[in-house]
Design an enzyme around this catalytic site. Sequence first.
Site, PDB file in Angstrom:
ATOM      1  N   VAL A   1       0.829  -1.206   0.000  1.00 26.36           N
ATOM      2  CA  VAL A   1       0.000   0.000   0.000  1.00 26.36           C
ATOM      3  C   VAL A   1       0.863   1.256   0.000  1.00 26.36           C
ATOM      4  O   VAL A   1       0.562   2.239  -0.674  1.00 26.36           O
ATOM      5  CB  VAL A   1      -0.946  -0.010   1.221  1.00 26.36           C
ATOM      6  CG1 VAL A   1      -1.745   1.279   1.302  1.00 26.36           C
ATOM      7  CG2 VAL A   1      -1.882  -1.207   1.149  1.00 26.36           C
ATOM      8  N   GLU A   2       1.948   1.218   0.760  1.00 26.44           N
ATOM      9  CA  GLU A   2       2.799   2.403   0.904  1.00 26.44           C
ATOM     10  C   GLU A   2       3.608   2.704  -0.352  1.00 26.44           C
ATOM     11  O   GLU A   2       3.718   3.854  -0.770  1.00 26.44           O
ATOM     12  CB  GLU A   2       3.746   2.215   2.092  1.00 26.44           C
ATOM     13  CG  GLU A   2       3.074   2.255   3.453  1.00 26.44           C
ATOM     14  CD  GLU A   2       2.656   3.650   3.859  1.00 26.44           C
ATOM     15  OE1 GLU A   2       3.079   4.617   3.215  1.00 26.44           O
ATOM     16  OE2 GLU A   2       1.899   3.785   4.832  1.00 26.44           O
ATOM     17  N   SER A   3       4.216   1.671  -0.941  1.00 22.13           N
ATOM     18  CA  SER A   3       5.223   1.930  -1.991  1.00 22.13           C
ATOM     19  C   SER A   3       5.173   0.970  -3.150  1.00 22.13           C
ATOM     20  O   SER A   3       6.070   0.988  -3.987  1.00 22.13           O
ATOM     21  CB  SER A   3       6.624   1.843  -1.362  1.00 22.13           C
ATOM     22  OG  SER A   3       6.868   0.517  -0.896  1.00 22.13           O
TER      23      SER A   3
END
Length: 542
Positions: free
Chosen positions: A154-156
């Site tokens: 989700v982040e990267s």
Amino acid sequence: MSRRTTTPGTRFRLKPLSLLIASGIFLQACSSLPSSTQVDEDNASTGNRIERTAGNTRNNRQRGVVINPGTVELSPQPEALPSHADTVWYRVSNGLQFALDYHNEQIEDEIEWFRDNPGYIAEVTERATPFIYEIVQEVERRGLPLELALLPIVESAFNPMARSSQSAAGLWQFMAPTAASLGLKRDWWYDGRHDPMAATSAALDYLQALHAQFDEDWLLALAAYNAGQGNLQRAIRSNRDDGLATDFWSLPLPAETVRHVPRLLGLAHVMADPDHFELTLSVVPDQPYVHAYDVGAQIDLGLVATLAELEPELIYQLNPGYLQWATHPDGPHTVLLPVGSVPAFEQNLAELGDSHITWDRYTIQSGDTLSGIAARFGTQINVLQQTNNLTGSRIVAGDSLLIPRAYHPGETPLSASGLLAVANTPTVPAGQYTVRSGDSLWRIANRYQLTVNEIATWNDIATDSVLRPGQRLRLEPDTLATADANGTSNNPSALQYEVRQGDSLARIAREHGVSIEDITRWNQIGRRSLIHPGQELVLYID
């Protein structure tokens, strides 16, 4: 809270893993997925928790809760494990602790996006291959829920080199102040935010602290991770003062955070039963891919590749925390190697001796300055000072300076004390650079304080291009070439195009009579970059 277990009838669809992990794509923090369709906040309030029993799941439709088919709990000990049980993703699916207890319209929107974009899941699960096993190991060692191992998706999009428009960086998308507060080292040589192992340890430390701070509520901890502790505390205080609920779904949070937590929950639903959603995961065996080897001294990464009998690009991809051509002079000196290459590396390293860095010897010319020499050789003043035992910036014409440089395959590394280096390096023509073995756009950009996008644009190449030794690169803009490349010389119309569902670069190029190369150049993205609905692209149409 009961855990969901996967049954023998649940089948993962698995994608063969390529031998060399593809180069990462630069993505923005927490925007590696598109924004979900805006949902009515009234439907996203308190009615989001699913009560579960050992044998079934109770659907509370009066509260707007929707149960996805295939999430019924069955026997936790099937008679025969399916073939996918040896993959790390199966291990993750059985370590989920809280995500499957929630389902609402916001989460369903995220699930639908993953369902509609199967290529995304296939790509990010492959990109996760070198590091996901170690991350899962660390999450389990701490007794934490394995939902946290999915957070880098989700982040990267599991790209350790990802940087956001707000300058968050790495798999876990740390801002510089947060990284510093968690003890992650950052300087010219090394950035711990890009080091998958160091950043994972820091991220889990931070998440554990947030979990304890916010009443051991993982949704609030994840919201604080995304929005910041202060913002979450203010939102809770505001609701409490107004007599309102203070659970995640009820809080007035930034739009990005409102999407961020449901994204992770939706992803967990998908990863718990990918076959139900007709998704293909890359085969990632439930065993180590990399081994952390502490060399004990600074070492050239190109030399590491030679000693490990690997391509330099793979070593750079496995060790993204090192921003230059070598490990940090003062440490860390740990390099990640594919497990199978460790015996060869150990043997070759033992035969090499103590010389792990190569050097140039430069004779100082009249008019030279230490800063000018540092710029010329792509290094820093303090590196030259440290290498040559200089206490200031005064240098004398005719004296020699030792300049550490990238190793070239076939060379024998020589110790600094021996002064057995090659003759003076020829002057690089202004604005141009000749690619050396082991170079990448990232390292060249950092060396000359440029951006990867600038170099790619000036040289009409993709940001994820693999460079060839001897290749010439322009390190400054060509005014005429830039004008032609952007189409400004012919006064074209600049069109803001919003990516639609089902679009691809090829389809957009075909519809507008331009080439894929044009689109990637105009928007400073790679040919293999993921595009998503709602993303805006600039097109120049004659």
